[in-house]
Design a protein around this motif. Structure first.
Motif, PDB file in Angstrom:
ATOM      1  N   LEU A   1      16.217  52.729   2.388  1.00 51.48           N
ATOM      2  CA  LEU A   1      15.353  52.379   1.262  1.00 51.48           C
ATOM      3  C   LEU A   1      13.943  52.945   1.463  1.00 51.48           C
ATOM      4  O   LEU A   1      13.341  53.491   0.533  1.00 51.48           O
ATOM      5  N   LEU A   2      13.433  52.835   2.679  1.00 54.55           N
ATOM      6  CA  LEU A   2      12.117  53.389   2.972  1.00 54.55           C
ATOM      7  C   LEU A   2      12.120  54.909   2.859  1.00 54.55           C
ATOM      8  O   LEU A   2      11.131  55.515   2.428  1.00 54.55           O
ATOM      9  N   GLY A   3      13.228  55.540   3.225  1.00 46.69           N
ATOM     10  CA  GLY A   3      13.338  56.989   3.101  1.00 46.69           C
ATOM     11  C   GLY A   3      13.256  57.440   1.653  1.00 46.69           C
ATOM     12  O   GLY A   3      12.600  58.446   1.336  1.00 46.69           O
ATOM     13  N   VAL A   4      13.900  56.713   0.747  1.00 44.81           N
ATOM     14  CA  VAL A   4      13.841  57.048  -0.677  1.00 44.81           C
ATOM     15  C   VAL A   4      12.411  56.897  -1.193  1.00 44.81           C
ATOM     16  O   VAL A   4      11.913  57.730  -1.962  1.00 44.81           O
ATOM     17  N   LEU A   5      11.724  55.830  -0.756  1.00 48.19           N
ATOM     18  CA  LEU A   5      10.332  55.628  -1.165  1.00 48.19           C
ATOM     19  C   LEU A   5       9.456  56.763  -0.673  1.00 48.19           C
ATOM     20  O   LEU A   5       8.605  57.294  -1.423  1.00 48.19           O
ATOM     21  N   LEU A   6       9.628  57.178   0.580  1.00 43.27           N
ATOM     22  CA  LEU A   6       8.832  58.275   1.118  1.00 43.27           C
ATOM     23  C   LEU A   6       9.122  59.581   0.380  1.00 43.27           C
ATOM     24  O   LEU A   6       8.206  60.383   0.152  1.00 43.27           O
ATOM     25  N   ALA A   7      10.359  59.806  -0.013  1.00 40.07           N
ATOM     26  CA  ALA A   7      10.706  61.021  -0.763  1.00 40.07           C
ATOM     27  C   ALA A   7       9.926  61.073  -2.072  1.00 40.07           C
ATOM     28  O   ALA A   7       9.402  62.128  -2.461  1.00 40.07           O
ATOM     29  N   ALA A   8       9.830  59.931  -2.762  1.00 37.80           N
ATOM     30  CA  ALA A   8       9.083  59.886  -4.018  1.00 37.80           C
ATOM     31  C   ALA A   8       7.596  60.167  -3.782  1.00 37.80           C
ATOM     32  O   ALA A   8       6.957  60.912  -4.541  1.00 37.80           O
ATOM     33  N   LEU A   9       7.032  59.578  -2.736  1.00 40.34           N
ATOM     34  CA  LEU A   9       5.630  59.823  -2.415  1.00 40.34           C
ATOM     35  C   LEU A   9       5.401  61.285  -2.029  1.00 40.34           C
ATOM     36  O   LEU A   9       4.374  61.883  -2.389  1.00 40.34           O
ATOM     37  N   ALA A  10       6.354  61.876  -1.315  1.00 43.47           N
ATOM     38  CA  ALA A  10       6.231  63.274  -0.912  1.00 43.47           C
ATOM     39  C   ALA A  10       6.236  64.198  -2.131  1.00 43.47           C
ATOM     40  O   ALA A  10       5.455  65.150  -2.207  1.00 43.47           O
ATOM     41  N   VAL A  11       7.102  63.915  -3.090  1.00 47.35           N
ATOM     42  CA  VAL A  11       7.146  64.718  -4.319  1.00 47.35           C
ATOM     43  C   VAL A  11       5.812  64.624  -5.056  1.00 47.35           C
ATOM     44  O   VAL A  11       5.322  65.616  -5.609  1.00 47.35           O
ATOM     45  N   GLN A  12       5.202  63.439  -5.054  1.00 51.71           N
ATOM     46  CA  GLN A  12       3.903  63.274  -5.704  1.00 51.71           C
ATOM     47  C   GLN A  12       2.833  64.111  -5.006  1.00 51.71           C
ATOM     48  O   GLN A  12       1.980  64.724  -5.660  1.00 51.71           O
ATOM     49  N   PHE A  13       2.871  64.160  -3.664  1.00 50.98           N
ATOM     50  CA  PHE A  13       1.929  64.999  -2.923  1.00 50.98           C
ATOM     51  C   PHE A  13       2.093  66.471  -3.317  1.00 50.98           C
ATOM     52  O   PHE A  13       1.106  67.185  -3.524  1.00 50.98           O
ATOM     53  N   VAL A  14       3.335  66.924  -3.408  1.00 48.81           N
ATOM     54  CA  VAL A  14       3.599  68.316  -3.781  1.00 48.81           C
ATOM     55  C   VAL A  14       3.105  68.591  -5.196  1.00 48.81           C
ATOM     56  O   VAL A  14       2.466  69.621  -5.459  1.00 48.81           O
ATOM     57  N   ALA A  15       3.383  67.674  -6.126  1.00 47.27           N
ATOM     58  CA  ALA A  15       2.951  67.849  -7.514  1.00 47.27           C
ATOM     59  C   ALA A  15       1.426  67.924  -7.605  1.00 47.27           C
ATOM     60  O   ALA A  15       0.872  68.777  -8.314  1.00 47.27           O
TER      61      ALA A  15
END
Length: 212
Positions: free
Chosen positions: A184-198
């Motif tokens: 669950l934490l991995g999915v949350l981090l993936a979303a935050l990482a995509v936001q950083f890239v955007a």
């Protein structure tokens, strides 16, 4: 600013993964009393905080000296954090951390373990360092930097609290509970990482338009 701080806390917490670190911490400290384990955890947390605080304060200056724009680092850092999220979801990060822990047991005595591998790289590793530099760019000025240091201290404090009760927590969660929480934490981090890239791509596009 509050949203950035909350995202920063979540990002650092997921990267450090204190819930996943707890069983490794127990494996690194066999035979130690609860009091000794807590002293070891406290020392590791102090070292990790010092490392992350230094990069939070001077990371942007280092990037500028190297001629790297914040937008470019956001894209690179976001992709790196996404890889960490991938490892969390598929439990590859757990395997790598276990290898680091096994190496430490043979190469370092119990008191050196607080620095390596607990503080470095399990707590203040490349992912956490990248995250604090990214957050430093989003929180400029003395107030922003002070807030970032407070976020780092908060995550480190929570990590210490979890390590201090690692034995009871590990029994409570069990292997299945840890696996579910980590994914669950991995999915949350993936979303935050995509936001950083955007955000990084938007910054690069805006910069190229100004240059033209």
């Amino acid at each position: 600013m509050i949203e950035t701080l909350l995202n920063g806390f979540a990002t650092l917490f997921v990267i450090m993964d204190p819930l996943g670190l707890a069983p490794l911490f127990l494996g690194l400290t066999p035979g130690l009393s609860t009091a000794d384990r807590r002293r070891l955890a406290f020392r590791a947390c102090l070292i990790a905080f010092a490392i992350l605080a230094v990069f939070a304060l001077i990371g942007i200056s280092v990037l500028q000296a190297l001629g790297v724009s914040l937008g470019a680092f956001r894209v690179a850092g976001g992709l790196f954090l996404f890889w960490i999220a991938f490892e969390l979801v598929f439990e590859k990060r757990k395997t790598r951390k276990e290898k680091d822990a096994e190496a430490a047991m043979t190469e370092h005595d119990v008191f050196e373990i607080a620095a390596v591998p607990l503080a470095i790289p399990l707590m203040a590793g490349p992912g956490a360092i990248s995250a604090v530099i990214l957050l430093s760019g989003a929180l400029p000025g003395p107030t922003g930097q002070a807030s970032l240091l407070l976020v780092i201290a908060s995550v480190i404090g929570v990590t210490y609290a979890i390590l201090a009760v690692a034995n009871r927590l590990d029994r409570f969660l069990g292997q299945t509970g840890r696996a579910v929480v980590t994914r669950l934490l991995g999915v949350l981090l993936a979303a935050l990482a995509v936001q950083f890239v955007a955000d990084g791509i938007a910054s690069l596009v805006a910069g190229s338009r100004l240059a033209s």
